[in-house]
Design an enzyme around this catalytic site. Structure first.
Site, mmCIF file in Angstrom:
data_model
loop_
_atom_site.group_PDB
_atom_site.id
_atom_site.type_symbol
_atom_site.label_atom_id
_atom_site.label_comp_id
_atom_site.label_asym_id
_atom_site.label_seq_id
_atom_site.Cartn_x
_atom_site.Cartn_y
_atom_site.Cartn_z
ATOM 1 C CB SER A 118 -0.914 0.004 1.231
ATOM 2 O OG SER A 118 -0.150 -0.186 2.406
ATOM 3 C CG HIS A 129 -42.882 22.039 -9.994
ATOM 4 N ND1 HIS A 129 -43.093 20.744 -9.589
ATOM 5 C CD2 HIS A 129 -43.506 22.824 -9.073
ATOM 6 C CE1 HIS A 129 -43.837 20.749 -8.492
ATOM 7 N NE2 HIS A 129 -44.090 21.994 -8.144
ATOM 8 C CB SER A 156 -17.012 24.650 -28.762
ATOM 9 O OG SER A 156 -17.143 23.768 -29.861
ATOM 10 C CE LYS A 174 -21.477 25.160 -27.088
ATOM 11 N NZ LYS A 174 -22.643 24.937 -26.308
ATOM 12 C CD GLU A 191 -20.925 21.908 -18.664
ATOM 13 O OE1 GLU A 191 -21.725 21.286 -19.361
ATOM 14 O OE2 GLU A 191 -19.942 22.522 -19.143
ATOM 15 C CE1 TYR A 248 -6.434 -3.390 9.173
ATOM 16 C CE2 TYR A 248 -5.459 -5.553 8.810
ATOM 17 C CZ TYR A 248 -5.648 -4.242 8.420
ATOM 18 O OH TYR A 248 -5.055 -3.791 7.279
HETATM 19 N N1 ARG Z 1 -1.618 -1.378 5.381
HETATM 20 C C1 ARG Z 1 -2.530 -1.793 6.414
HETATM 21 C C2 ARG Z 1 -3.845 -1.002 6.323
HETATM 22 O O1 ARG Z 1 -3.869 -0.008 5.686
HETATM 23 C C3 ARG Z 1 -1.920 -1.553 7.742
HETATM 24 C C4 ARG Z 1 -2.242 -2.590 8.755
HETATM 25 C C5 ARG Z 1 -1.716 -3.914 8.350
HETATM 26 N N2 ARG Z 1 -1.909 -4.867 9.370
HETATM 27 C C6 ARG Z 1 -1.675 -6.150 9.149
HETATM 28 N N3 ARG Z 1 -1.805 -6.926 10.135
HETATM 29 N N4 ARG Z 1 -1.289 -6.579 7.984
HETATM 30 O O2 ARG Z 1 -4.849 -1.344 6.901
#
Ligand code: ARG
Length: 459
Positions: A24, A157, A278, A284, A291, A318
């Site tokens: 991530s 309306h 345009s 235009k 928009e 989690y």
């Molecule tokens: N990258 C994870 C998240 O955003 C962080 C926590 C990861 N925990 C784990 N036990 N892999 O949620």
């Protein structure tokens, strides 16, 4: 390759595809500042509570501060091979502070760490969002004040209904935006609860001081349940829902202005610097900014849906699915801030087409309710009055005549109560002044509202 925080349990290296798929770092690097500040508070607490030697705590804090400086200056080089921002910082800290760094993760898990990071991020963003909303409100207010006398037809309306002060219409936006701001500030109260110390999910046997961490980081409370601390993301859903409502408001404001800028309405002219053209039609001048503001509601609502669906049915506590909450919340907040900022600037670049607007106010059917109320004041029942005025309006349309052009005899044909004095109320100014109720478009009341908002927003 960045070092895994959990590698020793594994007898084999993870597949490169898995590394890439689970990482991530490409998006949670945005949380670097909060991750480091959270770690500084955590290490300081560990040292104070003698859970780790204070010299080690000092080394960790010193190393983290050096890294923080680079992050804040935008000089930090993120490791694209890191699993996440937590691993990246931990790895680098080891390089800077040596073995002391290995003690930082004592009594902590990435599960409570990520919850802390995202809450710290949201604490800052909710403040900025509220400020951006105030700036837009101020811009609308300036626009309203500099056109304080302008009267426009108002619609239901999308058919002409009654006339109102433009300022009254604009103050409707200010009211809605105030509720949006309050919703965000209210969500901030539930964000302001510190989750660190929940660890993986059950807490820790080490003598940590969670309140001390909360105090250092400016949180007003600590969470009450370790499972809840790491398993819920309702605070993210809540802020996304608030932004979804805000974006719906902004889209409606944008739509009003788009309509008003058409040839058919001709209420406003948007400065060239805020329009586009345009490639094929040379004549235009398009309101693309508005928009795109209107269209952004789709983006923000989409992000809300994505996190709602992401969280649905997840078992406590989690789950890695929750990593995917970050791009939506970042996108929605960035988009909201962006459209608030450009909308604020846009209001400085609109002028009212005063003559064209005034020309729209000659349609006397707009005063039908005023005539109904004139009759009610003379003792006619509401139903009766509605009936009389209905016939009057239809008769005038059939004959192609204005009400004000009818003779006293013609008026009397609709009702004996309909005197020639009714013609005195057939003007937009009169119509506004006839309104008395609190919250109405009466110019005196609107002036007081403009004043009230000026004081409130500049307090
Ligand atoms: N990258 C994870 C998240 O955003 C962080 C926590 C990861 N925990 C784990 N036990 N892999 O949620």
């Amino acid at each position: 390759m960045s070092k895994k925080l959990w590698g020793s349990r594994f007898s084999k290296k993870t597949n490169a595809m898995v590394d890439k798929f689970t990482s991530s770092i490409s998006y949670d690097q945005r949380l670097a500042k909060y991750d480091i500040l959270g770690s500084i508070a955590h290490a300081t607490m560990l040292g104070k509570k003698k859970i780790i030697p204070s010299v080690d705590a000092a080394k960790i804090v010193k190393g983290l501060k050096v890294i923080l400086k680079d992050v804040v200056a935008g000089k930090f080089k993120f490791d694209p091979t890191a699993e996440d921002i937590h691993s990246n910082i931990q790895d680098l800290l080891f390089k800077k502070s040596g073995s002391a760094a290995l003690k930082l993760h004592t009594a902590r898990s990435r599960n409570d760490q990520i919850a802390l990071d995202i809450k710290m991020y949201l604490k800052e963003e909710t403040k900025e969002l509220a400020e951006s909303i105030s700036l837009l409100q101020k811009s609308i207010l300036r626009f309203a004040k500099s056109n304080a006398k302008v009267i426009i037809p108002s619609y239901t309306h999308l058919q002409v209904a009654q006339c109102v002060l433009l300022a009254h219409h604009l103050l409707a936006y200010v009211e809605a935006l105030e509720r949006d701001k309050e919703r965000i500030q209210d969500a901030a109260k539930r964000i302001d609860i510190m989750p660190l110390g929940a660890c993986a999910l059950s807490g820790t046997g080490l003598p940590i001081d969670r309140t001390l961490v909360a105090k250092q980081l400016g949180f007003s409370k600590v969470t009450e349940n370790s499972i809840d601390s790491v398993s819920d993301r309702d605070y993210i859903i809540e802020i996304l829902a608030d932004l979804a409502i805000l974006s719906v408001h902004l889209s409606r404001m944008a739509e009003d202005l788009i309509l008003w800028s058409t040839k058919e309405f001709s209420f406003i002219d948007i400065d060239f610097s805020f329009c586009t053209g345009s490639s094929i039609m040379p004549h235009k001048k398009n309101p693309d900014v508005l928009e795109l503001i209107r269209g952004s509601v789709g983006k923000i609502n989409g992000e809300l849906s994505s996190v709602l669906i992401l969280m649905k049915g997840l078992p406590l506590s989690y789950n890695r699915d929750m990593q995917l909450d970050k791009p939506p919340v970042f996108n929605a907040i960035d988009t909201a801030k962006n459209i608030l900022e450009i909308f604020e600037a846009l209001f400085e670049n609109i002028i009212i087409e005063k003559e064209a607007v005034a020309a729209k106010l000659t349609d006397e059917s707009m005063f039908s309710v005023d005539i109904v109320e004139y009759l009610i004041k003379k003792g006619v029942s509401y139903r009766g009055a509605h009936d009389i005025v209905g016939r009057l309006v239809r008769g005038c349309l059939d004959k192609g005549k204005k009400i004000s052009a009818l003779s006293p005899q013609e008026l009397k044909r609709y009702s004996t109560e309909l005197g020639s004095d009714v013609k005195k109320i057939l003007s937009a100014e009169k119509s506004l002044n006839l309104k008395k109720s609190y919250g109405s478009t009466n110019p005196r009341l609107v002036a007081a509202q403009l004043d009230k908002w000026s004081k409130k927003l500049h307090a």
